[in-house]
Design an enzyme around this catalytic site. Sequence first.
Site, PDB file in Angstrom:
ATOM      1  N   ASN A  22      -1.890  -7.185   0.686  1.00 37.92           N
ATOM      2  CA  ASN A  22      -3.272  -6.874   1.033  1.00 37.92           C
ATOM      3  C   ASN A  22      -3.503  -7.172   2.524  1.00 37.92           C
ATOM      4  O   ASN A  22      -2.552  -7.440   3.251  1.00 37.92           O
ATOM      5  CB  ASN A  22      -4.206  -7.696   0.130  1.00 37.92           C
ATOM      6  N   ASN A  46      -5.642  -7.150  -8.699  1.00 36.02           N
ATOM      7  CA  ASN A  46      -5.822  -7.476  -7.280  1.00 36.02           C
ATOM      8  C   ASN A  46      -6.439  -8.864  -7.169  1.00 36.02           C
ATOM      9  O   ASN A  46      -7.626  -9.039  -7.431  1.00 36.02           O
ATOM     10  CB  ASN A  46      -6.719  -6.416  -6.624  1.00 36.02           C
ATOM     11  N   PHE A  54      -8.930   3.504  -0.369  1.00 35.73           N
ATOM     12  CA  PHE A  54      -9.341   4.823   0.136  1.00 35.73           C
ATOM     13  C   PHE A  54     -10.169   5.533  -0.936  1.00 35.73           C
ATOM     14  O   PHE A  54     -11.257   6.033  -0.668  1.00 35.73           O
ATOM     15  CB  PHE A  54      -8.138   5.682   0.532  1.00 35.73           C
ATOM     16  N   ASN A  77     -12.413 -10.679   0.538  1.00 29.57           N
ATOM     17  CA  ASN A  77     -13.861 -10.492   0.653  1.00 29.57           C
ATOM     18  C   ASN A  77     -14.654 -10.832  -0.600  1.00 29.57           C
ATOM     19  O   ASN A  77     -15.848 -10.589  -0.659  1.00 29.57           O
ATOM     20  CB  ASN A  77     -14.148  -9.054   1.080  1.00 29.57           C
ATOM     21  N   THR A  78     -13.977 -11.339  -1.626  1.00 29.66           N
ATOM     22  CA  THR A  78     -14.669 -11.815  -2.820  1.00 29.66           C
ATOM     23  C   THR A  78     -14.391 -13.305  -2.918  1.00 29.66           C
ATOM     24  O   THR A  78     -13.232 -13.700  -3.093  1.00 29.66           O
ATOM     25  CB  THR A  78     -14.170 -11.060  -4.075  1.00 29.66           C
ATOM     26  N   ASN A 135     -12.085  -4.872   7.407  1.00 30.31           N
ATOM     27  CA  ASN A 135     -13.106  -4.516   6.425  1.00 30.31           C
ATOM     28  C   ASN A 135     -13.527  -5.727   5.622  1.00 30.31           C
ATOM     29  O   ASN A 135     -12.743  -6.631   5.363  1.00 30.31           O
ATOM     30  CB  ASN A 135     -12.619  -3.376   5.517  1.00 30.31           C
ATOM     31  N   PHE A 154     -15.688  -5.184  -2.447  1.00 23.17           N
ATOM     32  CA  PHE A 154     -15.620  -4.437  -3.717  1.00 23.17           C
ATOM     33  C   PHE A 154     -16.922  -3.711  -4.032  1.00 23.17           C
ATOM     34  O   PHE A 154     -17.523  -3.925  -5.084  1.00 23.17           O
ATOM     35  CB  PHE A 154     -15.265  -5.348  -4.906  1.00 23.17           C
ATOM     36  N   SER A 175      -7.833  -9.702  -2.287  1.00 21.96           N
ATOM     37  CA  SER A 175      -8.847  -9.289  -1.313  1.00 21.96           C
ATOM     38  C   SER A 175      -9.511 -10.529  -0.742  1.00 21.96           C
ATOM     39  O   SER A 175      -9.891 -11.425  -1.492  1.00 21.96           O
ATOM     40  CB  SER A 175      -9.901  -8.403  -1.976  1.00 21.96           C
ATOM     41  N   GLY A 177      -3.470  -2.502   9.234  1.00 24.41           N
ATOM     42  CA  GLY A 177      -2.910  -1.676  10.293  1.00 24.41           C
ATOM     43  C   GLY A 177      -1.800  -2.393  11.057  1.00 24.41           C
ATOM     44  O   GLY A 177      -1.226  -3.368  10.580  1.00 24.41           O
ATOM     45  N   GLY A 217       0.523  -1.824   7.608  1.00 23.62           N
ATOM     46  CA  GLY A 217       0.931  -1.401   8.938  1.00 23.62           C
ATOM     47  C   GLY A 217       2.003  -0.325   8.970  1.00 23.62           C
ATOM     48  O   GLY A 217       2.602  -0.090  10.019  1.00 23.62           O
ATOM     49  N   LYS A 242      -1.099  -7.597  -6.893  1.00 26.05           N
ATOM     50  CA  LYS A 242      -1.158  -7.381  -5.445  1.00 26.05           C
ATOM     51  C   LYS A 242      -1.476  -8.698  -4.760  1.00 26.05           C
ATOM     52  O   LYS A 242      -2.478  -9.341  -5.075  1.00 26.05           O
ATOM     53  CB  LYS A 242      -2.221  -6.337  -5.105  1.00 26.05           C
TER      54      LYS A 242
END
Length: 357
Positions: free
Chosen positions: A246, A171, A61, A176-177, A108, A112, A174, A268, A297, A217
């Site tokens: 995550n 972290n 966020f 996305n990396t 998403n 990063f 994620s 979520g 969630g 994480k």
Amino acid sequence: MTLYPLLRPLLAALGAEAAHRFTVWALQRAPQRKPAPDDAILATRVLGLDFPNPVGIAAGFDKHGEVPLQLASLGFGFVEIGSVTPRPQPGNARPRVFRLAEDRAVINRYGFNSVGAEQAAANLERQQGRRSVPLGINLGKNKDTPAERAADDFAKTAEALRRFAGYVVVNVSSPNTPGLRALQGRGELEAILARVERVLAAGDGGASPRHRPLLVKIAPDLAAADLADIAAVALAGRCDGLIISNTTTRRPDTLKSRHRGEAGGLSGAPLKPFALETLRAMYRLTQGRVPLVGVGGIASGADAYERIRAGAALVQLYTALIYEGPALIPRIKRELAALLRRDGFASVAAAVGAEHR
Ligand SMILES: Cc1cc2nc3c(=O)[nH]c(=O)nc-3n(C[C@H](O)[C@H](O)[C@H](O)COP(=O)(O)O)c2cc1C
């Protein structure tokens, strides 16, 4: 907070990323109010830190450390900023975040986007001196840093930001990396943690460097063998706690939204069962001896309570805030306090892991 009902249609009409940028912009300009003091039953001490309540805002966020005090004034018991990468980087091409409203979920693939450690330090510097809730600093790695040098990246950001940190998060989860999740393997993780721990132990030049807890994480998609390895790393004292979890790369069949096929991490409501199961498994593997932060969630006091009973000493959320707005925070705290009292717990700490006993 009282303006939110008026802004809600505007935010819904904007694209997900624009709505988020607007929200951060508005928070920076909103008059700062002290939140109502928390119910004493919610106060808790974890990782050597005092939390007025156990409900935090999850990483992602406030990626750049722009609004930690404003988030605290919304009533969060702690704030985690980041992920911050050492060097600035733009992240993936837009669009890269999608609301799955029918599913109460988000996908998403930001990848990063980060202003980098130096600018994040400047942002946090502006907020210094004003006491607030514990601040977590979540570390990411630059996309173009090869996996073998990932530890350098985590160490660089840790060094730049440690002076602001109540706790620090590596972290490695994620989606996305490229290659990041492979760093959850035991050897890779131990090497990264050793480097970051050295940076944290060196302190920041102050007379007595205080110990800053280091957390990892993890993903909700790990195989049992990987979970057991991570538990062993934590039990060996290589880190002080785990954040679980995550976003997921899974796409449950129940998803209805037209965006369900987008690449990225799902958060979520549909993430909830995976995050909860991973937390439960990790509490068992670590025999309740490692502080765990439950995330994924959580959208009600009942969700928070369930996570605490399953083993979480603290909880975090992000996606539910997108759908419910800031009134969610006092509501979760009220409901959680009532549930603790209903079941005869005198504190959050007393309920942690209760379902395993
Ligand atoms: C838009 C978005 C961006 C996120 N960015 C990050 C990030 O930079 N670092 C990180 O560790 N987690 C990030 N997360 C994951 C959240 O911190 C959290 O683990 C996940 O969303 C599950 O919680 P939720 O279901 O309450 O959203 C992001 C999540 C969302 C929705």
